[in-house]
Design a protein around this motif. Structure first.
Motif, PDB file in Angstrom:
ATOM      1  N   GLU A  91       0.815  -1.202   0.000  1.00  7.99           N
ATOM      2  CA  GLU A  91       0.000   0.000   0.000  1.00  7.99           C
ATOM      3  C   GLU A  91       0.851   1.255   0.000  1.00  7.99           C
ATOM      4  O   GLU A  91       2.006   1.263   0.427  1.00  7.99           O
ATOM      5  CB  GLU A  91      -0.975   0.010   1.172  1.00  7.99           C
ATOM      6  N   ASN A  92       0.253   2.314  -0.534  1.00  4.74           N
ATOM      7  CA  ASN A  92       0.828   3.651  -0.414  1.00  4.74           C
ATOM      8  C   ASN A  92      -0.272   4.580   0.095  1.00  4.74           C
ATOM      9  O   ASN A  92      -1.265   4.116   0.663  1.00  4.74           O
ATOM     10  CB  ASN A  92       1.435   4.119  -1.748  1.00  4.74           C
ATOM     11  N   GLU A  93      -0.118   5.858  -0.092  1.00  6.03           N
ATOM     12  CA  GLU A  93      -1.079   6.808   0.463  1.00  6.03           C
ATOM     13  C   GLU A  93      -2.467   6.676  -0.162  1.00  6.03           C
ATOM     14  O   GLU A  93      -3.480   6.953   0.485  1.00  6.03           O
ATOM     15  CB  GLU A  93      -0.562   8.236   0.259  1.00  6.03           C
ATOM     16  N   LYS A  94      -2.523   6.214  -1.416  1.00  7.17           N
ATOM     17  CA  LYS A  94      -3.789   6.217  -2.137  1.00  7.17           C
ATOM     18  C   LYS A  94      -4.399   4.844  -2.358  1.00  7.17           C
ATOM     19  O   LYS A  94      -5.608   4.731  -2.546  1.00  7.17           O
ATOM     20  CB  LYS A  94      -3.590   6.892  -3.499  1.00  7.17           C
ATOM     21  N   GLN A 154      10.878  -9.922  -0.922  1.00  9.15           N
ATOM     22  CA  GLN A 154       9.903  -8.997  -0.360  1.00  9.15           C
ATOM     23  C   GLN A 154      10.608  -7.774   0.183  1.00  9.15           C
ATOM     24  O   GLN A 154      11.656  -7.874   0.819  1.00  9.15           O
ATOM     25  CB  GLN A 154       9.116  -9.696   0.752  1.00  9.15           C
ATOM     26  N   SER A 155      10.055  -6.602  -0.106  1.00 11.55           N
ATOM     27  CA  SER A 155      10.588  -5.352   0.416  1.00 11.55           C
ATOM     28  C   SER A 155       9.419  -4.480   0.846  1.00 11.55           C
ATOM     29  O   SER A 155       8.265  -4.918   0.844  1.00 11.55           O
ATOM     30  CB  SER A 155      11.440  -4.634  -0.647  1.00 11.55           C
ATOM     31  N   ALA A 156       9.718  -3.231   1.194  1.00  7.79           N
ATOM     32  CA  ALA A 156       8.672  -2.339   1.686  1.00  7.79           C
ATOM     33  C   ALA A 156       7.611  -2.056   0.630  1.00  7.79           C
ATOM     34  O   ALA A 156       6.451  -1.807   0.961  1.00  7.79           O
ATOM     35  CB  ALA A 156       9.284  -1.028   2.155  1.00  7.79           C
ATOM     36  N   ASN A 157       7.981  -2.094  -0.654  1.00  6.05           N
ATOM     37  CA  ASN A 157       7.004  -1.746  -1.686  1.00  6.05           C
ATOM     38  C   ASN A 157       6.919  -2.764  -2.820  1.00  6.05           C
ATOM     39  O   ASN A 157       6.355  -2.472  -3.861  1.00  6.05           O
ATOM     40  CB  ASN A 157       7.317  -0.362  -2.274  1.00  6.05           C
ATOM     41  N   SER A 158       7.490  -3.959  -2.630  1.00  2.19           N
ATOM     42  CA  SER A 158       7.476  -4.946  -3.706  1.00  2.19           C
ATOM     43  C   SER A 158       7.438  -6.363  -3.135  1.00  2.19           C
ATOM     44  O   SER A 158       7.928  -6.611  -2.028  1.00  2.19           O
ATOM     45  CB  SER A 158       8.713  -4.777  -4.597  1.00  2.19           C
ATOM     46  N   ILE A 159       6.858  -7.270  -3.913  1.00  4.23           N
ATOM     47  CA  ILE A 159       6.835  -8.676  -3.521  1.00  4.23           C
ATOM     48  C   ILE A 159       6.924  -9.546  -4.768  1.00  4.23           C
ATOM     49  O   ILE A 159       6.327  -9.224  -5.806  1.00  4.23           O
ATOM     50  CB  ILE A 159       5.569  -9.010  -2.703  1.00  4.23           C
ATOM     51  N   THR A 160       7.695 -10.618  -4.677  1.00  3.40           N
ATOM     52  CA  THR A 160       7.839 -11.586  -5.765  1.00  3.40           C
ATOM     53  C   THR A 160       7.204 -12.895  -5.326  1.00  3.40           C
ATOM     54  O   THR A 160       7.638 -13.499  -4.345  1.00  3.40           O
ATOM     55  CB  THR A 160       9.314 -11.824  -6.120  1.00  3.40           C
ATOM     56  N   LYS A 178       4.944   1.778  -5.502  1.00  2.00           N
ATOM     57  CA  LYS A 178       5.815   2.783  -4.894  1.00  2.00           C
ATOM     58  C   LYS A 178       4.999   3.914  -4.293  1.00  2.00           C
ATOM     59  O   LYS A 178       3.827   4.109  -4.614  1.00  2.00           O
ATOM     60  CB  LYS A 178       6.791   3.316  -5.942  1.00  2.00           C
ATOM     61  N   ASN A 179       5.672   4.681  -3.421  1.00  2.84           N
ATOM     62  CA  ASN A 179       4.997   5.809  -2.771  1.00  2.84           C
ATOM     63  C   ASN A 179       4.491   6.824  -3.784  1.00  2.84           C
ATOM     64  O   ASN A 179       3.429   7.427  -3.601  1.00  2.84           O
ATOM     65  CB  ASN A 179       5.943   6.500  -1.787  1.00  2.84           C
ATOM     66  N   ASP A 180       5.268   7.046  -4.857  1.00  2.00           N
ATOM     67  CA  ASP A 180       4.922   8.077  -5.825  1.00  2.00           C
ATOM     68  C   ASP A 180       4.220   7.517  -7.060  1.00  2.00           C
ATOM     69  O   ASP A 180       4.097   8.198  -8.077  1.00  2.00           O
ATOM     70  CB  ASP A 180       6.166   8.850  -6.252  1.00  2.00           C
ATOM     71  N   VAL A 185       0.109  -0.096 -10.132  1.00  2.00           N
ATOM     72  CA  VAL A 185       0.858  -1.230  -9.585  1.00  2.00           C
ATOM     73  C   VAL A 185       1.619  -1.892 -10.727  1.00  2.00           C
ATOM     74  O   VAL A 185       1.013  -2.339 -11.711  1.00  2.00           O
ATOM     75  CB  VAL A 185      -0.073  -2.268  -8.924  1.00  2.00           C
ATOM     76  N   SER A 186       2.934  -1.931 -10.615  1.00  2.00           N
ATOM     77  CA  SER A 186       3.737  -2.637 -11.611  1.00  2.00           C
ATOM     78  C   SER A 186       3.524  -4.135 -11.456  1.00  2.00           C
ATOM     79  O   SER A 186       3.565  -4.672 -10.352  1.00  2.00           O
ATOM     80  CB  SER A 186       5.224  -2.287 -11.437  1.00  2.00           C
TER      81      SER A 186
END
Length: 373
Positions: A91-94, A154-160, A178-180, A185-186
């Protein structure tokens, strides 16, 4: 407000009403705005996480029929047909999405800054959606929706999400939010060593995407009438299926994107690399007030039998926001009913109505009131 401001708003309202009355297209009239009526913007704190989330969506009685698939699997595949269904959140802000270990697919998408007309979370994709790749393996068709994937990175903004197959081959689905990246979503599909799995005479595979579109607006009749499937073939302007009856289209041209569009929002799959080689599209009316329609797409992917093949895509889960869509340079904004076939009315909507809407939204939080103005 002073006299000039009141006069200006009144003039805009007259232009808007006149444009719909005299220039509405032959299909049912749609609202031209970038967001929904009868809804209110809700603020939410910034959040960025990719933590595991085992909570389930609210159970829904209606389901979408899964694509027919032979549940037999090749030797050595048995281990990835069994497992525990888990969900992982990005998730991000939106935007908030969840990725399921079963199928390795996104099975939940929520717009955090919006609410439905009855002030519930605004959900575009949930458990009634089905999204799976179909591969021919010998005389068996494998559907990834029936396989269990594990998070291999896995990271803060991605998962495989990875389904490990015999002989070192693997199917990977990589999601990045990503935050921006706003509402985008890629989505990357990676096939490793599948040239020894998919028969040599097969040069394609399929993606089946089916969904019951949830009603997020107050008026069910208007919401259904504004729900359909949009698509854009390479080098052409977007087209769409009927909004008033069941419809289907068999596309045999390269296609850039497919969009499940409702009155004020959409969920769009965009190919950012190789275009889809073809598509079977369908819309189906449904009864009741819970869902608008049943939409379906079977997309054809080219396969070259390379040791490793990567397919780059993006999901857009978001509002029909003219400015957000325009800057993507993909003609996504043409899903917004601005009278595109009439130059004058399209010009008025783009350069007068939409700026006025943006101005008024700074003072009035309820978009339904703005539309009435």
């Amino acid at each position: 407000m002073d006299k000039n401001t009141v006069s200006g708003i009144a003039l805009i309202a007259i232009i808007l009403i006149a444009s719909f009355y005299f220039f509405s297209p032959p299909k049912p009239a749609k609202t031209e705005n970038k967001v929904k009526a009868d809804t209110t913007i809700a603020s939410s704190p910034k959040t960025t996480s990719a933590s595991r989330d085992t909570s389930k969506s609210t159970p829904i009685a209606d389901t979408v029929a899964k694509p027919k698939v032979n549940l037999n699997v090749p030797a050595g595949w048995e281990s990835i047909t069994k497992g525990e269904k888990r969900e992982y959140t990005l998730e991000n802000e939106k935007l908030r999405v969840r990725v399921s270990s079963k199928g390795g697919m996104i099975n939940y998408a929520e717009l955090k800054n919006y609410k439905t007309s009855d002030q519930k979370p605004l959900i575009l994709m949930d458990s009634v959606s089905h999204y799976g790749y179909r591969f021919p393996v010998g005389n068996i068709v494998i559907n990834t929706e029936e396989l269990y994937f594990t998070p291999s990175a896995q990271s803060a903004n991605s998962i495989t999400m990875t389904a490990s197959l015999p002989n070192g081959s693997a199917i990977k689905q990589i999601y990045t939010l990503k935050n921006d990246s706003d509402y985008m979503v890629s989505n990357k599909l990676v096939l490793e060593g599948m040239k020894d799995v998919i028969p040599n005479n097969i040069s394609y595979f399929f993606l089946n995407w089916n969904s019951l579109i949830m009603r997020n607006e107050h008026d069910s009749t208007i919401s259904k009438a504004n729900t359909t499937l949009f698509y854009r073939n390479v080098g052409e302007l977007p087209a769409y299926l009927s909004e008033t009856k069941d419809d289907s289209e068999n596309i045999k041209k390269p296609t850039d994107w497919i969009s499940f569009k409702q009155q004020f929002f959409c969920q769009t799959l965009i190919s950012t690399g190789k275009p889809f080689e073809g598509a079977d599209l369908s819309t189906q009316q449904v009864s009741g007030n819970t869902y608008n329609k049943r939409l379906g797409a079977e997309l054809t992917f080219p396969y070259d039998h390379s040791a490793k093949e990567t397919y780059n895509m993006k999901f857009y889960f978001g509002p029909l926001d003219y400015h957000v869509m325009r800057k993507m340079d993909l003609d996504l904004e043409r899903q917004i009913p601005l009278g595109w076939s009439f130059f004058l009315i399209a010009w008025v909507n783009r350069f007068i109505v939409i700026p006025a809407f943006g101005f008024l939204s700074g003072f009035i939080s309820n978009y339904g009131i703005i539309i009435l103005l």
